[in-house]
Design a protein around this motif. Structure first.
Motif, PDB file in Angstrom:
ATOM      1  N   VAL A 100       0.853  -1.190   0.000  1.00  0.00           N
ATOM      2  CA  VAL A 100       0.000   0.000   0.000  1.00  0.00           C
ATOM      3  C   VAL A 100       0.890   1.241   0.000  1.00  0.00           C
ATOM      4  CG1 VAL A 100      -1.843  -1.204   1.234  1.00  0.00           C
ATOM      5  CG2 VAL A 100      -0.156   0.126   2.524  1.00  0.00           C
ATOM      6  N   SER A 101       0.357   2.350  -0.442  1.00  0.00           N
ATOM      7  CA  SER A 101       1.120   3.586  -0.505  1.00  0.00           C
ATOM      8  C   SER A 101       1.665   3.960   0.872  1.00  0.00           C
ATOM      9  CB  SER A 101       0.231   4.714  -1.041  1.00  0.00           C
ATOM     10  OG  SER A 101       0.939   5.931  -1.077  1.00  0.00           O
ATOM     11  N   GLY A 102       2.943   4.262   0.925  1.00  0.00           N
ATOM     12  CA  GLY A 102       3.571   4.653   2.185  1.00  0.00           C
ATOM     13  C   GLY A 102       4.021   3.501   3.058  1.00  0.00           C
ATOM     14  N   ALA A 103       3.761   2.263   2.639  1.00  0.00           N
ATOM     15  CA  ALA A 103       4.117   1.094   3.457  1.00  0.00           C
ATOM     16  C   ALA A 103       5.637   0.939   3.528  1.00  0.00           C
ATOM     17  CB  ALA A 103       3.503  -0.167   2.864  1.00  0.00           C
ATOM     18  N   PRO A 104       6.152   0.441   4.660  1.00  0.00           N
ATOM     19  CA  PRO A 104       7.585   0.192   4.765  1.00  0.00           C
ATOM     20  C   PRO A 104       8.002  -1.012   3.922  1.00  0.00           C
ATOM     21  CG  PRO A 104       6.475  -0.599   6.742  1.00  0.00           C
ATOM     22  CD  PRO A 104       5.444   0.132   5.922  1.00  0.00           C
ATOM     23  N   LEU A 105       9.130  -0.858   3.249  1.00  0.00           N
ATOM     24  CA  LEU A 105       9.734  -1.923   2.457  1.00  0.00           C
ATOM     25  C   LEU A 105      11.136  -2.151   3.014  1.00  0.00           C
ATOM     26  CD1 LEU A 105       8.939  -0.420  -1.081  1.00  0.00           C
ATOM     27  CD2 LEU A 105       7.464  -1.925   0.286  1.00  0.00           C
ATOM     28  N   ALA A 106      11.493  -3.391   3.257  1.00  0.00           N
ATOM     29  CA  ALA A 106      12.810  -3.692   3.818  1.00  0.00           C
ATOM     30  C   ALA A 106      13.432  -4.858   3.076  1.00  0.00           C
ATOM     31  CB  ALA A 106      12.697  -4.008   5.307  1.00  0.00           C
ATOM     32  N   ALA A 107      14.719  -4.743   2.783  1.00  0.00           N
ATOM     33  CA  ALA A 107      15.422  -5.798   2.059  1.00  0.00           C
ATOM     34  C   ALA A 107      16.880  -5.817   2.482  1.00  0.00           C
ATOM     35  CB  ALA A 107      15.318  -5.573   0.552  1.00  0.00           C
ATOM     36  N   SER A 108      17.541  -6.926   2.209  1.00  0.00           N
ATOM     37  CA  SER A 108      18.955  -7.043   2.556  1.00  0.00           C
ATOM     38  C   SER A 108      19.702  -7.806   1.471  1.00  0.00           C
ATOM     39  CB  SER A 108      19.122  -7.754   3.903  1.00  0.00           C
ATOM     40  OG  SER A 108      18.588  -9.071   3.842  1.00  0.00           O
ATOM     41  N   ILE A 109      21.002  -7.537   1.387  1.00  0.00           N
ATOM     42  CA  ILE A 109      21.917  -8.309   0.549  1.00  0.00           C
ATOM     43  C   ILE A 109      23.207  -8.493   1.339  1.00  0.00           C
ATOM     44  CG2 ILE A 109      20.990  -7.430  -1.633  1.00  0.00           C
ATOM     45  CD1 ILE A 109      23.578  -5.663  -1.784  1.00  0.00           C
ATOM     46  N   TRP A 110      24.038  -9.418   0.910  1.00  0.00           N
ATOM     47  CA  TRP A 110      25.367  -9.556   1.498  1.00  0.00           C
ATOM     48  C   TRP A 110      26.321  -8.572   0.841  1.00  0.00           C
ATOM     49  CZ3 TRP A 110      25.280 -11.912   5.829  1.00  0.00           C
ATOM     50  CH2 TRP A 110      24.519 -13.074   6.040  1.00  0.00           C
ATOM     51  N   GLY A 165      25.577   0.975  -3.979  1.00  0.00           N
ATOM     52  CA  GLY A 165      25.004   0.371  -5.167  1.00  0.00           C
ATOM     53  C   GLY A 165      23.608  -0.177  -4.917  1.00  0.00           C
ATOM     54  N   PHE A 166      23.409  -0.739  -3.743  1.00  0.00           N
ATOM     55  CA  PHE A 166      22.097  -1.274  -3.365  1.00  0.00           C
ATOM     56  C   PHE A 166      21.067  -0.156  -3.290  1.00  0.00           C
ATOM     57  CE2 PHE A 166      19.730  -3.832   0.145  1.00  0.00           C
ATOM     58  CZ  PHE A 166      18.923  -4.439  -0.791  1.00  0.00           C
ATOM     59  N   ALA A 167      21.430   0.950  -2.628  1.00  0.00           N
ATOM     60  CA  ALA A 167      20.512   2.079  -2.501  1.00  0.00           C
ATOM     61  C   ALA A 167      20.149   2.650  -3.873  1.00  0.00           C
ATOM     62  CB  ALA A 167      21.138   3.156  -1.621  1.00  0.00           C
ATOM     63  N   ALA A 168      21.144   2.770  -4.753  1.00  0.00           N
ATOM     64  CA  ALA A 168      20.882   3.319  -6.083  1.00  0.00           C
ATOM     65  C   ALA A 168      19.959   2.406  -6.884  1.00  0.00           C
ATOM     66  CB  ALA A 168      22.206   3.526  -6.819  1.00  0.00           C
ATOM     67  N   MET A 169      20.181   1.101  -6.784  1.00  0.00           N
ATOM     68  CA  MET A 169      19.330   0.158  -7.504  1.00  0.00           C
ATOM     69  C   MET A 169      17.886   0.249  -7.015  1.00  0.00           C
ATOM     70  SD  MET A 169      17.614  -2.949  -7.263  1.00  0.00           S
ATOM     71  CE  MET A 169      18.369  -3.907  -5.940  1.00  0.00           C
ATOM     72  N   LEU A 170      17.689   0.330  -5.697  1.00  0.00           N
ATOM     73  CA  LEU A 170      16.335   0.413  -5.150  1.00  0.00           C
ATOM     74  C   LEU A 170      15.646   1.714  -5.568  1.00  0.00           C
ATOM     75  CD1 LEU A 170      17.018  -1.005  -1.586  1.00  0.00           C
ATOM     76  CD2 LEU A 170      15.837  -2.159  -3.464  1.00  0.00           C
ATOM     77  N   ALA A 171      16.409   2.802  -5.618  1.00  0.00           N
ATOM     78  CA  ALA A 171      15.835   4.069  -6.093  1.00  0.00           C
ATOM     79  C   ALA A 171      15.394   3.931  -7.546  1.00  0.00           C
ATOM     80  CB  ALA A 171      16.854   5.192  -5.940  1.00  0.00           C
ATOM     81  N   ASP A 172      16.211   3.264  -8.370  1.00  0.00           N
ATOM     82  CA  ASP A 172      15.819   3.001  -9.760  1.00  0.00           C
ATOM     83  C   ASP A 172      14.545   2.162  -9.814  1.00  0.00           C
ATOM     84  OD1 ASP A 172      18.068   4.331 -10.631  1.00  0.00           O
ATOM     85  OD2 ASP A 172      19.217   2.507 -11.067  1.00  0.00           O
ATOM     86  N   ALA A 217      25.945  -7.416   6.203  1.00  0.00           N
ATOM     87  CA  ALA A 217      24.777  -7.272   5.330  1.00  0.00           C
ATOM     88  C   ALA A 217      24.472  -5.803   5.137  1.00  0.00           C
ATOM     89  CB  ALA A 217      23.571  -7.977   5.936  1.00  0.00           C
ATOM     90  N   ALA A 218      23.967  -5.468   3.975  1.00  0.00           N
ATOM     91  CA  ALA A 218      23.399  -4.149   3.742  1.00  0.00           C
ATOM     92  C   ALA A 218      21.896  -4.274   3.900  1.00  0.00           C
ATOM     93  CB  ALA A 218      23.755  -3.659   2.343  1.00  0.00           C
ATOM     94  N   VAL A 219      21.338  -3.549   4.861  1.00  0.00           N
ATOM     95  CA  VAL A 219      19.904  -3.599   5.146  1.00  0.00           C
ATOM     96  C   VAL A 219      19.274  -2.298   4.686  1.00  0.00           C
ATOM     97  CG1 VAL A 219      18.138  -3.889   6.925  1.00  0.00           C
ATOM     98  CG2 VAL A 219      20.315  -5.118   7.105  1.00  0.00           C
ATOM     99  N   ALA A 220      18.334  -2.407   3.754  1.00  0.00           N
ATOM    100  CA  ALA A 220      17.706  -1.231   3.151  1.00  0.00           C
ATOM    101  C   ALA A 220      16.269  -1.081   3.654  1.00  0.00           C
ATOM    102  CB  ALA A 220      17.702  -1.349   1.644  1.00  0.00           C
TER     103      ALA A 220
END
Length: 256
Positions: free
Chosen positions: A123-133, A170-177, A248-251
């Motif tokens: 839903v609009s405004g919902a939190p999204l969370a992801a991680s990579i190594w 790089g992770f942050a830039a990809m998620l913004a894209d 881990a990078a946690v976004a």
């Protein structure tokens, strides 16, 4: 063989505990549960999904690998698990009030399309969370392969137009894209104190790149691999445990 195919039991006995190490950070990022609907993408054998449930989220898991789902359904029967994989999930738009993807976006064929799909089902405004190594125990397995005298392939890489730098930036830039709003990334480091038998279960069971390599070896090379494994474990063991540092990078971002 498809990556992760048939490895549910071996993953549950090994890397599941490591990958659950981001649990505190993800729970903090999501905010107050209040019974809200949460989708855990790539839920694997269900450790994090069950932790979210115990924190009072209304959790659904989504996992493409049947053996992972089987373990989750046996060990965490209160978690509903749906078959599905990024970048196309079997859910309507705006179906969830929070979405997580723990160590998933480093495995998908199109990371940006997958990031957009994660935002679509929230839903609009919902939190999204992801991680990579950004730092994994690959050095441990590479040392074993080198000592065993085995020539390992460099592995398949995504096409340049699909890939992204496996760094926090790089992770942050990809998620913004991929349409995540206000995505911020923090690094989380911890030490996995692994029992050697647990590490061996991952290799023998075909988990991750080291396990896939081991599965493809002949009898003689497997014996060499095992001998090198025992050597490396002995060199790095402290009171019987192998200490492996991970980062881990946690976004965390928001759906539009």
């Amino acid at each position: 063989m498809k990556p992760w195919a048939g490895v549910g039991e071996a993953y549950a006995a090994s890397y599941a505990s490591l990958c659950a190490g981001t649990g505190d950070a993800l729970l903090s990022a999501l905010g107050a549960p209040g019974g809200r609907r949460l989708l855990d993408i790539g839920s694997g054998t269900g450790e994090l999904a069950d932790r979210f449930r115990r924190a009072r989220w209304d959790v659904t898991g989504c996992e493409p690998e049947p053996t992972m789902r089987a373990v989750s359904e046996r060990q965490h029967p209160r978690i509903r698990v749906v078959a599905g994989a990024l970048p196309e999930l079997p859910f309507t738009s705006a179906a969830f009030e929070a979405v997580t993807a723990n160590f998933v976006l480093n495995h998908v064929p199109d990371p940006r399309a997958s990031a957009r799909e994660i935002a679509r089902i929230a839903v609009s405004g919902a939190p999204l969370a992801a991680s990579i190594w950004v730092r994994s125990p690959s050095w441990f397995w590479m040392d074993i392969v080198a000592r065993a005298g085995i020539v390992a392939s460099s592995g398949e890489r995504l096409p340049a137009d699909k890939d992204f730098a496996r760094t926090s930036e790089g992770f942050a830039a990809m998620l913004a894209d991929g349409g995540w709003q206000g995505a911020r990334v923090e690094e989380l480091s911890w030490t996995w104190r692994a029992v050697p038998s647990v590490l061996w279960a991952s290799a023998e069971g075909g988990v991750a790149s080291a396990g896939m390599l081991y599965r493809g070896l002949g009898r003689e090379d497997r014996a060499q691999f095992r001998g090198a494994f025992d050597e490396v474990c002995a060199e790095h063991a402290v009171e019987g445990l192998v200490l492996l540092e991970h980062t881990a990078a946690v976004a965390v971002g928001r759906a539009l």
